[in-house]
Motif scaffolding. Structure first.
Motif, PDB file in Angstrom:
ATOM      1  N   THR A  26       0.840  -1.202   0.000  1.00 27.35           N
ATOM      2  CA  THR A  26       0.000   0.000   0.000  1.00 27.35           C
ATOM      3  C   THR A  26       0.875   1.252   0.000  1.00 27.35           C
ATOM      4  O   THR A  26       1.800   1.363   0.798  1.00 27.35           O
ATOM      5  CB  THR A  26      -0.920   0.023   1.227  1.00 27.35           C
ATOM      6  OG1 THR A  26      -1.728  -1.161   1.234  1.00 27.35           O
ATOM      7  CG2 THR A  26      -1.825   1.239   1.205  1.00 27.35           C
ATOM      8  N   LYS A  27       0.559   2.187  -0.891  1.00 31.89           N
ATOM      9  CA  LYS A  27       1.278   3.454  -0.949  1.00 31.89           C
ATOM     10  C   LYS A  27       0.436   4.540  -0.290  1.00 31.89           C
ATOM     11  O   LYS A  27      -0.750   4.707  -0.619  1.00 31.89           O
ATOM     12  CB  LYS A  27       1.573   3.831  -2.404  1.00 31.89           C
ATOM     13  CG  LYS A  27       2.522   5.017  -2.558  1.00 31.89           C
ATOM     14  CD  LYS A  27       2.815   5.274  -4.040  1.00 31.89           C
ATOM     15  CE  LYS A  27       3.811   6.406  -4.221  1.00 31.89           C
ATOM     16  NZ  LYS A  27       4.061   6.703  -5.655  1.00 31.89           N
ATOM     17  N   CYS A  28       1.028   5.293   0.631  1.00 31.30           N
ATOM     18  CA  CYS A  28       0.300   6.308   1.383  1.00 31.30           C
ATOM     19  C   CYS A  28       0.721   7.713   0.946  1.00 31.30           C
ATOM     20  O   CYS A  28       1.844   7.919   0.483  1.00 31.30           O
ATOM     21  CB  CYS A  28       0.541   6.135   2.885  1.00 31.30           C
ATOM     22  SG  CYS A  28      -0.043   4.541   3.519  1.00 31.30           S
ATOM     23  N   ASP A  29      -0.200   8.652   1.121  1.00 37.65           N
ATOM     24  CA  ASP A  29       0.012  10.030   0.694  1.00 37.65           C
ATOM     25  C   ASP A  29       0.390  10.885   1.903  1.00 37.65           C
ATOM     26  O   ASP A  29      -0.401  11.051   2.831  1.00 37.65           O
ATOM     27  CB  ASP A  29      -1.261  10.566   0.041  1.00 37.65           C
ATOM     28  CG  ASP A  29      -1.049  11.881  -0.703  1.00 37.65           C
ATOM     29  OD1 ASP A  29      -0.147  12.654  -0.300  1.00 37.65           O
ATOM     30  OD2 ASP A  29      -1.779  12.145  -1.667  1.00 37.65           O
ATOM     31  N   LYS A  30       1.598  11.424   1.867  1.00 40.22           N
ATOM     32  CA  LYS A  30       2.101  12.257   2.966  1.00 40.22           C
ATOM     33  C   LYS A  30       1.207  13.462   3.236  1.00 40.22           C
ATOM     34  O   LYS A  30       1.123  13.953   4.377  1.00 40.22           O
ATOM     35  CB  LYS A  30       3.518  12.727   2.622  1.00 40.22           C
ATOM     36  CG  LYS A  30       4.126  13.706   3.618  1.00 40.22           C
ATOM     37  CD  LYS A  30       5.392  14.329   3.067  1.00 40.22           C
ATOM     38  CE  LYS A  30       5.915  15.420   3.985  1.00 40.22           C
ATOM     39  NZ  LYS A  30       7.076  16.136   3.411  1.00 40.22           N
ATOM     40  N   ASN A 105       8.031  10.680  10.886  1.00 41.35           N
ATOM     41  CA  ASN A 105       8.290  12.094  11.115  1.00 41.35           C
ATOM     42  C   ASN A 105       9.241  12.577  10.024  1.00 41.35           C
ATOM     43  O   ASN A 105      10.436  12.241  10.040  1.00 41.35           O
ATOM     44  CB  ASN A 105       8.898  12.308  12.501  1.00 41.35           C
ATOM     45  CG  ASN A 105       9.021  13.766  12.874  1.00 41.35           C
ATOM     46  OD1 ASN A 105       9.314  14.609  12.027  1.00 41.35           O
ATOM     47  ND2 ASN A 105       8.808  14.078  14.153  1.00 41.35           N
ATOM     48  N   PHE A 106       8.713  13.328   9.078  1.00 37.49           N
ATOM     49  CA  PHE A 106       9.543  13.807   7.965  1.00 37.49           C
ATOM     50  C   PHE A 106      10.430  14.970   8.385  1.00 37.49           C
ATOM     51  O   PHE A 106      11.374  15.309   7.686  1.00 37.49           O
ATOM     52  CB  PHE A 106       8.655  14.219   6.784  1.00 37.49           C
ATOM     53  CG  PHE A 106       8.028  13.058   6.068  1.00 37.49           C
ATOM     54  CD1 PHE A 106       8.708  12.388   5.074  1.00 37.49           C
ATOM     55  CD2 PHE A 106       6.752  12.627   6.409  1.00 37.49           C
ATOM     56  CE1 PHE A 106       8.136  11.313   4.409  1.00 37.49           C
ATOM     57  CE2 PHE A 106       6.158  11.560   5.750  1.00 37.49           C
ATOM     58  CZ  PHE A 106       6.857  10.892   4.751  1.00 37.49           C
ATOM     59  N   GLY A 107      10.117  15.581   9.533  1.00 36.64           N
ATOM     60  CA  GLY A 107      10.935  16.696  10.007  1.00 36.64           C
ATOM     61  C   GLY A 107      12.304  16.240  10.455  1.00 36.64           C
ATOM     62  O   GLY A 107      13.332  16.823  10.082  1.00 36.64           O
ATOM     63  N   ASP A 108      12.348  15.166  11.263  1.00 34.56           N
ATOM     64  CA  ASP A 108      13.648  14.659  11.720  1.00 34.56           C
ATOM     65  C   ASP A 108      13.990  13.308  11.098  1.00 34.56           C
ATOM     66  O   ASP A 108      14.914  12.625  11.532  1.00 34.56           O
ATOM     67  CB  ASP A 108      13.692  14.568  13.249  1.00 34.56           C
ATOM     68  CG  ASP A 108      12.645  13.608  13.814  1.00 34.56           C
ATOM     69  OD1 ASP A 108      11.956  12.923  13.018  1.00 34.56           O
ATOM     70  OD2 ASP A 108      12.517  13.540  15.048  1.00 34.56           O
ATOM     71  N   ASN A 109      13.214  12.914  10.071  1.00 38.26           N
ATOM     72  CA  ASN A 109      13.475  11.665   9.338  1.00 38.26           C
ATOM     73  C   ASN A 109      13.585  10.458  10.269  1.00 38.26           C
ATOM     74  O   ASN A 109      14.605   9.764  10.296  1.00 38.26           O
ATOM     75  CB  ASN A 109      14.743  11.789   8.482  1.00 38.26           C
ATOM     76  CG  ASN A 109      14.474  12.462   7.145  1.00 38.26           C
ATOM     77  OD1 ASN A 109      13.361  12.442   6.642  1.00 38.26           O
ATOM     78  ND2 ASN A 109      15.497  13.089   6.585  1.00 38.26           N
ATOM     79  N   THR A 110      12.522  10.229  11.026  1.00 40.76           N
ATOM     80  CA  THR A 110      12.466   9.030  11.864  1.00 40.76           C
ATOM     81  C   THR A 110      11.182   8.264  11.571  1.00 40.76           C
ATOM     82  O   THR A 110      10.131   8.860  11.297  1.00 40.76           O
ATOM     83  CB  THR A 110      12.513   9.375  13.366  1.00 40.76           C
ATOM     84  OG1 THR A 110      11.434  10.249  13.700  1.00 40.76           O
ATOM     85  CG2 THR A 110      13.842  10.014  13.735  1.00 40.76           C
ATOM     86  N   GLU A 159      18.187   9.011   6.677  1.00 35.01           N
ATOM     87  CA  GLU A 159      18.719  10.189   6.000  1.00 35.01           C
ATOM     88  C   GLU A 159      18.399  10.083   4.516  1.00 35.01           C
ATOM     89  O   GLU A 159      18.280   8.977   3.968  1.00 35.01           O
ATOM     90  CB  GLU A 159      20.217  10.364   6.231  1.00 35.01           C
ATOM     91  CG  GLU A 159      21.107   9.402   5.504  1.00 35.01           C
ATOM     92  CD  GLU A 159      22.590   9.745   5.680  1.00 35.01           C
ATOM     93  OE1 GLU A 159      22.915  10.611   6.515  1.00 35.01           O
ATOM     94  OE2 GLU A 159      23.420   9.134   4.964  1.00 35.01           O
ATOM     95  N   GLU A 160      18.251  11.232   3.899  1.00 26.23           N
ATOM     96  CA  GLU A 160      17.907  11.301   2.475  1.00 26.23           C
ATOM     97  C   GLU A 160      19.183  11.479   1.667  1.00 26.23           C
ATOM     98  O   GLU A 160      20.100  12.185   2.088  1.00 26.23           O
ATOM     99  CB  GLU A 160      16.958  12.476   2.269  1.00 26.23           C
ATOM    100  CG  GLU A 160      16.280  12.534   0.931  1.00 26.23           C
ATOM    101  CD  GLU A 160      15.298  13.692   0.858  1.00 26.23           C
ATOM    102  OE1 GLU A 160      15.557  14.644   0.086  1.00 26.23           O
ATOM    103  OE2 GLU A 160      14.288  13.661   1.609  1.00 26.23           O
ATOM    104  N   TYR A 161      19.242  10.838   0.505  1.00 27.93           N
ATOM    105  CA  TYR A 161      20.383  11.029  -0.385  1.00 27.93           C
ATOM    106  C   TYR A 161      19.911  10.930  -1.831  1.00 27.93           C
ATOM    107  O   TYR A 161      18.805  10.455  -2.116  1.00 27.93           O
ATOM    108  CB  TYR A 161      21.502  10.017  -0.094  1.00 27.93           C
ATOM    109  CG  TYR A 161      21.166   8.572  -0.440  1.00 27.93           C
ATOM    110  CD1 TYR A 161      21.616   7.989  -1.625  1.00 27.93           C
ATOM    111  CD2 TYR A 161      20.416   7.790   0.435  1.00 27.93           C
ATOM    112  CE1 TYR A 161      21.321   6.672  -1.940  1.00 27.93           C
ATOM    113  CE2 TYR A 161      20.119   6.470   0.142  1.00 27.93           C
ATOM    114  CZ  TYR A 161      20.566   5.919  -1.045  1.00 27.93           C
ATOM    115  OH  TYR A 161      20.262   4.604  -1.352  1.00 27.93           O
ATOM    116  N   LEU A 162      20.756  11.378  -2.736  1.00 22.79           N
ATOM    117  CA  LEU A 162      20.418  11.447  -4.157  1.00 22.79           C
ATOM    118  C   LEU A 162      21.208  10.388  -4.922  1.00 22.79           C
ATOM    119  O   LEU A 162      22.419  10.241  -4.744  1.00 22.79           O
ATOM    120  CB  LEU A 162      20.737  12.838  -4.708  1.00 22.79           C
ATOM    121  CG  LEU A 162      20.078  13.252  -6.024  1.00 22.79           C
ATOM    122  CD1 LEU A 162      18.559  13.339  -5.852  1.00 22.79           C
ATOM    123  CD2 LEU A 162      20.634  14.591  -6.497  1.00 22.79           C
TER     124      LEU A 162
END
Length: 247
Positions: A26-30, A105-110, A159-162
């Motif tokens: 299932t894909k959820c919408d932020k 939590n997208f603010g602190d990526n947890t 953590e986010e990376y490209l």
């Protein structure tokens, strides 16, 4: 030389391959207010499908998991201590959660998961050498630990990376807590006398909380790292935009 170049091309294709979320996930919408509720259902649905591996996504069979090996040793080192070494730890029951609560939590990526199970069964091989009741012993055999109504709380730091102009997530830290309602232990052949062996196992089971509080730290870090490794393998092939809508 041609063979070498072909191998390089193949490796680059494999490394650069990105996948959509599995069609049965299932894909959820932020952007939606019920995102965490959707994510909770999505995680429970995904866990329930892992009774067999999904190899394309590097997801193993969670119905029967081989966990990292750990050692348990008495902190007291008294004459009645029972040093135990466990290996080949197999875990059954992970694909049958009662309840899953997920919070991203997208603010602190947890990402925090609280997963409740009616029963989790650990099976292992043990070696034990020590002294009890002034009697020396040196034993080895099979053991089990059955957790009833267990809650697993794991927090992943991300953590986010490209990569290839796409955003991905990876796990850079994990913390695991376990809260069982009770634990039943059984060590086969720890003592040659069956009555003594059964009595010892009953006492272990009755004193499960003290034992769990004393010895679980020796395992929780390695178990948490194991879950992080599984999650990371999945995140490597699914870009962020394919994990969630609205990111």
């Amino acid at each position: 030389m041609k063979l070498f170049l072909l191998l390089v091309v193949v490796v680059n294709i494999l490394v650069c391959t990105s996948l959509k979320l599995p069609p049965t996930f299932t894909k959820c919408d932020k952007r939606k207010p019920d995102f965490d509720e959707c994510l909770s259902r999505a995680v429970q649905n995904a866990i329930s499908q892992l009774g067999k591996p999904i190899e394309e996504y590097h997801l193993p069979n969670l119905g029967h998991v081989l966990q990292p090996t750990g050692n348990t040793k008495s902190a007291a080192h008294s004459e009645n201590s029972l040093p135990l070494k466990s290996r080949n730890i197999r875990v059954n029951g992970f694909t049958k959660p009662d309840i899953v609560k997920a919070k991203m939590n997208f603010g602190d990526n947890t990402l925090t998961l609280e997963v409740s199970y009616p029963e989790i069964r650990y099976e292992f091989d043990y070696e034990a050498k020590g002294r009890m009741f002034l009697l020396a012993f040196d034993s080895a055999g099979a053991g089990t630990a059955i957790l009833k109504n267990a809650i697993y709380i794991v927090k992943f730091t991300l953590e986010e990376y490209l990569k290839d102009n796409k955003k991905y997530l990876r796990v850079v830290g994990s913390h695991l807590e376990m809260k069982p309602e009770s634990i039943t232990f059984y060590y086969e052949n720890l003592f040659k006398d069956k009555a003594l062996n059964d009595a010892f196992n009953r006492e272990m089971s009755e004193s499960w909380k003290e034992i769990f509080d004393k010895f679980s730290p020796a395992y929780l870090d390695s178990f948490g790292e194991g879950y992080a490794h599984i999650f990371n393998n999945f995140l490597k092939v699914v870009p962020l935009e394919d994990l969630f809508d609205g990111v």
